[in-house]
Design a protein around this motif. Structure first.
Motif, short mmCIF file in Angstrom:
data_model
loop_
_atom_site.label_atom_id
_atom_site.label_comp_id
_atom_site.label_asym_id
_atom_site.label_seq_id
_atom_site.Cartn_x
_atom_site.Cartn_y
_atom_site.Cartn_z
N TYR A 1 -3.65 5.13 5.25
CA TYR A 1 -4.31 3.88 5.62
C TYR A 1 -4.30 3.68 7.14
N ARG A 2 -4.29 4.76 7.87
CA ARG A 2 -4.17 4.66 9.32
C ARG A 2 -5.33 3.88 9.94
N PRO B 1 9.37 4.35 12.40
CA PRO B 1 8.92 3.15 13.12
C PRO B 1 7.55 2.68 12.63
N VAL B 2 7.27 1.43 12.89
CA VAL B 2 6.00 0.82 12.48
C VAL B 2 4.80 1.62 13.00
N ARG B 3 4.92 2.15 14.21
CA ARG B 3 3.80 2.88 14.82
C ARG B 3 3.38 4.09 13.99
N GLU B 4 4.25 4.61 13.14
CA GLU B 4 3.91 5.76 12.30
C GLU B 4 2.75 5.44 11.35
N LEU B 5 2.54 4.17 11.06
CA LEU B 5 1.44 3.78 10.16
C LEU B 5 0.08 4.18 10.71
N THR B 6 -0.03 4.31 12.04
CA THR B 6 -1.31 4.66 12.66
C THR B 6 -1.42 6.14 13.00
N ASP B 7 -0.41 6.92 12.66
CA ASP B 7 -0.41 8.34 12.99
C ASP B 7 -1.46 9.08 12.18
N LEU C 1 0.84 -1.19 0.00
CA LEU C 1 0.00 0.00 0.00
C LEU C 1 0.88 1.25 0.00
N PRO C 2 0.46 2.29 -0.68
CA PRO C 2 1.24 3.53 -0.66
C PRO C 2 0.99 4.31 0.64
N THR C 3 1.72 3.95 1.69
CA THR C 3 1.47 4.52 3.01
C THR C 3 2.17 5.85 3.25
N GLY C 4 3.24 6.11 2.54
CA GLY C 4 3.99 7.34 2.78
C GLY C 4 4.94 7.23 3.97
N VAL C 5 5.04 6.03 4.55
CA VAL C 5 5.92 5.79 5.70
C VAL C 5 7.18 5.11 5.19
N SER C 6 8.33 5.61 5.63
CA SER C 6 9.60 5.03 5.22
C SER C 6 9.89 3.78 6.03
N ALA C 7 10.01 2.65 5.35
CA ALA C 7 10.33 1.40 6.04
C ALA C 7 11.76 1.42 6.58
N LEU C 8 12.58 2.31 6.08
CA LEU C 8 13.95 2.42 6.57
C LEU C 8 14.06 3.29 7.81
N HIS C 9 13.33 4.39 7.83
CA HIS C 9 13.56 5.39 8.87
C HIS C 9 12.41 5.64 9.83
#
Length: 183
Positions: A41-42, A30-36, A20-28
């Motif tokens: 797709y929060r 944290p996973v918790r940013e997905l729910t911000d 999914l195009p989440t806009g969250v960097s998997a490198l930099h």
């Protein structure tokens, strides 16, 4: 242990970020940013976190019944339920300060309690899981103190994958003792 399996599956929903195009960097990041708030797709990731938390909370009583009657085994089951409660709080109030610390603490206590009661072969797995949890927790604390970036996302994802794996292994350990015996 369908509930633990469901919890692990829902807890692993962060893997959807690779599709999914989440806009969250998997490198930099944290996973918790997905729910911000503001993430595309929060709601999906918050719902998955809530489902995993509920499944872990509801798995507590069956885990207590399946585990040996000993305080360390009960601590393991209680840690799974506490982790579930904290996951539900995280779903309701994402990015709450201090919640990451409590979730790590609950998981480390649970993994540490496994080391105390699992038999020799399984204890090695528990020690490896505990070591991974402590190492990733320490790495995340150091990387967060350095500021944004610094590959925090990779460490966070290794930690999430380690948590899911250790929960699945723990459930399989208990479940293997409750399989019907073939004569």
């Amino acid at each position: 242990m369908i509930l633990v399996g469901l919890g692990v599956l829902a807890y692993s929903a962060w893997l959807l970020e690779f599709f999914l195009p989440t806009g969250v960097s998997a490198l930099h990041d944290p996973v918790r940013e997905l729910t911000d708030s503001g993430m595309p797709y929060r709601d999906v990731f918050r719902a998955a976190t809530a489902v995993s938390g509920l499944a872990f909370v509801l798995s507590g009583p069956p885990l207590v019944r399946m585990a040996p009657v000993h305080w360390t085994a009960r601590m393991s089951a209680g840690s799974v339920s506490l982790f579930g409660v904290l996951a539900m709080v995280d779903a309701a109030y994402p990015m709450s300060p201090g919640l990451d610390l409590l979730m790590n603490l609950a998981f480390v206590v649970g993994a540490g309690s496994l080391v105390l009661w699992w038999p020799e072969g399984w204890r090695t797995v528990a020690i490896a899981g505990l070591t991974l949890m402590l190492a990733t927790w320490l790495a995340m604390l150091v990387l967060m103190s350095l500021g944004p970036g610094h590959f925090l996302g990779i460490v966070s994802r290794v930690q999430a994958l380690g948590r899911a794996t250790l929960l699945a292994i723990g459930a399989s350990y208990l479940y293997r003792g409750h399989l019907p015996r073939v004569p």
